[in-house]
Design an enzyme around this catalytic site. Structure first.
Site, short mmCIF file in Angstrom:
data_model
loop_
_atom_site.label_atom_id
_atom_site.label_comp_id
_atom_site.label_asym_id
_atom_site.label_seq_id
_atom_site.Cartn_x
_atom_site.Cartn_y
_atom_site.Cartn_z
CG HIS A 152 -0.33 33.50 -110.08
ND1 HIS A 152 0.37 34.44 -110.79
CD2 HIS A 152 0.15 33.56 -108.81
CE1 HIS A 152 1.23 35.04 -109.98
NE2 HIS A 152 1.11 34.52 -108.77
CD GLU A 210 8.25 29.58 -104.50
OE1 GLU A 210 7.18 30.11 -104.14
OE2 GLU A 210 9.27 30.25 -104.81
#
Length: 320
Positions: free
Chosen positions: A129, A60
């Protein structure tokens, strides 16, 4: 006007903006060949080619840095960070670089960067998540935060975000992808809320999936003789304070519903603004949020953790 699923509205916005402006490109993990892990981007690689729909390595920080650099050179990248939880790995490039560059150059250099990310609980994805990272980013100058609740706003706000000249976070709640709604394709300006249900007794303010929970709660409250007005912020930063204050002048009571922890959340910021600018119209104001704890994986515990329609209606009825 056509009826689309939320995910298809997002895909159409991406497709049309890729077609409209050759500077736009899409990048992220599994967005190209696989069509996205939530099936949002199928067909875009075949239509626009591998130079404009790009699968990235699993980093990321690296992909955010690459998108930031591309934006500085005149491109208009749309980066997908698969889960909003992973935005923590992008913070340096996003916060210390992308959001500051316009200020540091005296307004001479824009950074037209959009980061799309999936957020929210209720999908049994567990504590890392399922988070709602809005509160992490609410206080960053130069960063806009779009949070659509409907397919029409998903398409319209994403188009506006891609055309914006500085960084925009575009949050997609995973529980909304299969929601259907009428879509006309209009661009929806960032920073404008919408009253989605008229009422006179209490104002419910929210964004994303919680808007649907507020609407369901309003139906329950109507059966008890309470008329709730529901305001969909659509953009959490900048917040459309004028629309919220206009509603509070009608109802004199406001509850801000946030899927996120009570402490440090954006609901508190909205209430602070309403108190500063509309105290004379207020009889009651409070927040309805998740507890200050990680999101449980257990279906029963996760459902109890989230502020659903029953809790919203119950809290409204319990207030004096």
């Amino acid at each position: 006007m056509s009826e689309l699923e939320f995910r298809e509205a997002v895909r159409q916005a991406l497709d049309e903006e890729l077609e409209r402006d050759e500077r736009v490109f899409l990048m992220g993990e599994d967005v190209a060949v696989a069509g996205g892990v939530f099936a949002v981007t199928p067909g875009l690689l075949e239509r626009h080619g591998p130079d404009r729909v790009i699968d990235t390595p699993i980093s990321e920080l690296a992909m955010t840095g690459a998108a930031y650099g591309a934006a500085l050179t005149g491109k208009r990248p749309v980066l997908e960070i698969m889960f909003g939880d992973f935005l923590a790995l992008s913070m340096d490039s996003l916060i210390n670089q992308a959001t500051k560059y316009w200020f540091l150059t005296g307004g001479r250099q824009s950074v037209p960067l959009v980061i799309r990310s999936v957020v929210g609980g209720g999908g049994r994805f567990g504590a890392i998540h399922s988070q709602m990272p809005v509160s992490w980013l609410m206080g960053i100058p130069g960063l806009k935060i779009a949070a659509p609740a409907t397919p029409a706003d998903a398409k319209g706000l994403l188009k506006a975000a891609i055309r914006d000249d500085n960084p925009v976070l575009f949050f997609e709640h995973k529980r909304l992808y299969s929601v259907k709604g009428e879509v006309n394709g209009d661009v929806v300006p960032l920073g404008r809320a919408r009253v989605v249900r008229e009422g006179s007794d209490v104002t419910l303010v929210s964004a994303m999936k919680s808007v649907h929970d507020c609407l369901a709660a309003a139906e329950q409250l109507a059966g008890q003789g309470v008329q709730a007005e529901v305001v969909d912020l659509r953009t959490i930063r900048p917040v459309d304070l004028d629309t919220v204050l206009a509603s509070v002048r009608k109802t004199n009571r406001i509850a801000v519903v946030e899927e996120g922890p009570l402490t440090g959340g954006w609901a508190g910021e909205v209430l602070a603004l309403v108190t500063e600018h509309g105290l004379g119209d207020l009889d009651d104001a409070w927040r309805i949020t998740t507890p200050d704890s990680p999101i449980p994986y257990s279906p029963a515990l996760e459902d109890a953790h989230l502020p659903g329609p029953e809790r919203i209606a119950r809290e409204v009825l319990s207030r004096p």
